[in-house]
Design a protein around this motif. Structure first.
Motif, PDB file in Angstrom:
ATOM      1  N   ALA A 171       0.854  -1.184   0.000  1.00 48.32           N
ATOM      2  CA  ALA A 171       0.000   0.000   0.000  1.00 48.32           C
ATOM      3  C   ALA A 171       0.891   1.234   0.000  1.00 48.32           C
ATOM      4  CB  ALA A 171      -0.913   0.006   1.217  1.00 48.32           C
ATOM      5  N   GLU A 172       0.530   2.218  -0.809  1.00 46.40           N
ATOM      6  CA  GLU A 172       1.277   3.473  -0.843  1.00 46.40           C
ATOM      7  C   GLU A 172       0.666   4.466   0.147  1.00 46.40           C
ATOM      8  OE1 GLU A 172       1.607   5.029  -4.781  1.00 46.40           O
ATOM      9  OE2 GLU A 172       3.253   3.672  -5.275  1.00 46.40           O
ATOM     10  N   ILE A 173       1.496   5.001   1.014  1.00 49.88           N
ATOM     11  CA  ILE A 173       1.041   5.960   2.023  1.00 49.88           C
ATOM     12  C   ILE A 173       1.569   7.333   1.625  1.00 49.88           C
ATOM     13  CG2 ILE A 173       1.069   6.569   4.467  1.00 49.88           C
ATOM     14  CD1 ILE A 173       1.691   3.602   5.009  1.00 49.88           C
ATOM     15  N   ALA A 174       0.678   8.193   1.164  1.00 50.98           N
ATOM     16  CA  ALA A 174       1.077   9.522   0.708  1.00 50.98           C
ATOM     17  C   ALA A 174       1.200  10.466   1.903  1.00 50.98           C
ATOM     18  CB  ALA A 174       0.048  10.059  -0.285  1.00 50.98           C
ATOM     19  N   ILE A 175       2.378  11.045   2.068  1.00 50.97           N
ATOM     20  CA  ILE A 175       2.623  11.999   3.145  1.00 50.97           C
ATOM     21  C   ILE A 175       3.048  13.321   2.520  1.00 50.97           C
ATOM     22  CG2 ILE A 175       4.050  12.516   5.171  1.00 50.97           C
ATOM     23  CD1 ILE A 175       4.255   9.560   5.683  1.00 50.97           C
ATOM     24  N   PRO A 176       2.330  14.396   2.800  1.00 47.47           N
ATOM     25  CA  PRO A 176       2.679  15.699   2.211  1.00 47.47           C
ATOM     26  C   PRO A 176       4.130  16.087   2.495  1.00 47.47           C
ATOM     27  CG  PRO A 176       0.555  15.814   3.305  1.00 47.47           C
ATOM     28  CD  PRO A 176       1.141  14.481   3.668  1.00 47.47           C
ATOM     29  N   THR A 216       8.938  13.278  -1.487  1.00 46.15           N
ATOM     30  CA  THR A 216       9.009  13.141  -2.942  1.00 46.15           C
ATOM     31  C   THR A 216       8.382  11.845  -3.439  1.00 46.15           C
ATOM     32  OG1 THR A 216      11.200  12.130  -2.767  1.00 46.15           O
ATOM     33  CG2 THR A 216      11.110  14.520  -3.046  1.00 46.15           C
ATOM     34  N   ALA A 217       8.167  10.904  -2.553  1.00 48.23           N
ATOM     35  CA  ALA A 217       7.561   9.629  -2.952  1.00 48.23           C
ATOM     36  C   ALA A 217       6.757   9.080  -1.783  1.00 48.23           C
ATOM     37  CB  ALA A 217       8.636   8.630  -3.372  1.00 48.23           C
ATOM     38  N   PRO A 218       5.694   8.373  -2.060  1.00 44.76           N
ATOM     39  CA  PRO A 218       4.911   7.790  -0.973  1.00 44.76           C
ATOM     40  C   PRO A 218       5.682   6.679  -0.270  1.00 44.76           C
ATOM     41  CG  PRO A 218       4.129   6.982  -3.082  1.00 44.76           C
ATOM     42  CD  PRO A 218       5.140   8.046  -3.391  1.00 44.76           C
ATOM     43  N   LEU A 219       5.352   6.442   0.985  1.00 41.87           N
ATOM     44  CA  LEU A 219       5.943   5.327   1.712  1.00 41.87           C
ATOM     45  C   LEU A 219       5.284   4.025   1.259  1.00 41.87           C
ATOM     46  CD1 LEU A 219       6.106   6.777   5.340  1.00 41.87           C
ATOM     47  CD2 LEU A 219       7.872   6.823   3.565  1.00 41.87           C
TER      48      LEU A 219
END
Length: 233
Positions: free
Chosen positions: A39-44, A47-50
């Motif tokens: 799963a991609e975890i987008a954090i503001p 440069t890339a999601p976790l």
């Protein structure tokens, strides 16, 4: 019984009913494929999601098998190759009292791929592949003068089958009596996290208390949770 170096299929038809089928010829190629679900975890600001590991997906095995009875004659003495292939082709059929196809184990000696896994993976080594048939295709390529099929090939696909008990023992997963941490993925619930760590979704309240969560319905992806240990029962 298969001889040394001969590939075989062990078939579990149900309690007390097991067969071992020695393959007439060893396959010239086997294909193993394993995927994992992330799963991609987008954090503001990043440069890339976790990337958060969610689960492993079932491994698959594909085999191309060859059978031939033409050496027993092409005329009146011809023997149908179906005497060898019918047992294999039946692996996609439902066993009446099991309500499902049989469980199949493909083996080819102690040096089967997966027997040399790194020590860091614990006891996940294997010497065979256990699964259920997801696809089977039988092609007859040669016939006797009397119309008896004497040569065939079978394309066989198996999907990994492992019980929950065997998986937990192989993985030696972290014990619920130890404290852990976990980064929330989109769609996670506290019940799901509790199920993953405690093997019981109803134990979500200790996680909520440890992390000061007042409303378990409002979880923010990317939040790192402390997963507290559970007292021994």
């Amino acid at each position: 019984m298969p001889s040394a170096g001969q590939a075989s299929l062990k078939i579990d038809w149900g309690p007390g009913r097991r067969d071992t089928v020695a393959l007439q010829y060893n396959p010239t190629e086997i294909v193993l494929e394993k995927n994992v679900h992330l799963a991609e975890i987008a954090i503001p600001g990043l440069t890339a999601p976790l990337q958060q590991f969610v689960r492993g997906e079932a491994e698959t095995l594909k085999l191309e098998l060859f059978f031939d009875t033409s050496d027993q004659g092409m005329g009146a003495t011809a023997v149908s190759v179906a005497t060898l292939t019918d047992t294999i082709y039946a692996l996609s059929r439902i066993v009446p009292d099991q309500h499902a196809p049989p469980i199949v184990t493909f083996g080819w000696g102690e040096d089967f791929p997966g027997n040399e896994l790194p020590p860091a993976l614990g006891n996940q080594r294997r010497t065979s592949f256990k699964g259920v048939v997801t696809n089977i295709r039988q092609t007859f390529t040669l016939w006797s003068s009397g119309g008896v099929p004497v040569r065939a090939k079978i394309s066989l696909s198996l999907r990994e089958y492992t019980s929950l008990k065997d998986q937990l023992e192989a993985l030696n997963l972290a014990s619920p009596n130890k404290t852990h941490s976990y980064v929330l993925a989109r769609g996670d619930t506290l019940a799901l996290v509790a199920s993953n760590f405690y093997f019981d979704p109803t134990n979500w309240r200790p996680i909520a208390l440890a992390n000061g969560i007042d409303d378990p319905r409002r979880l923010k992806p990317g939040t790192e949770l402390t997963i507290p240990s559970l007292p021994a029962s």
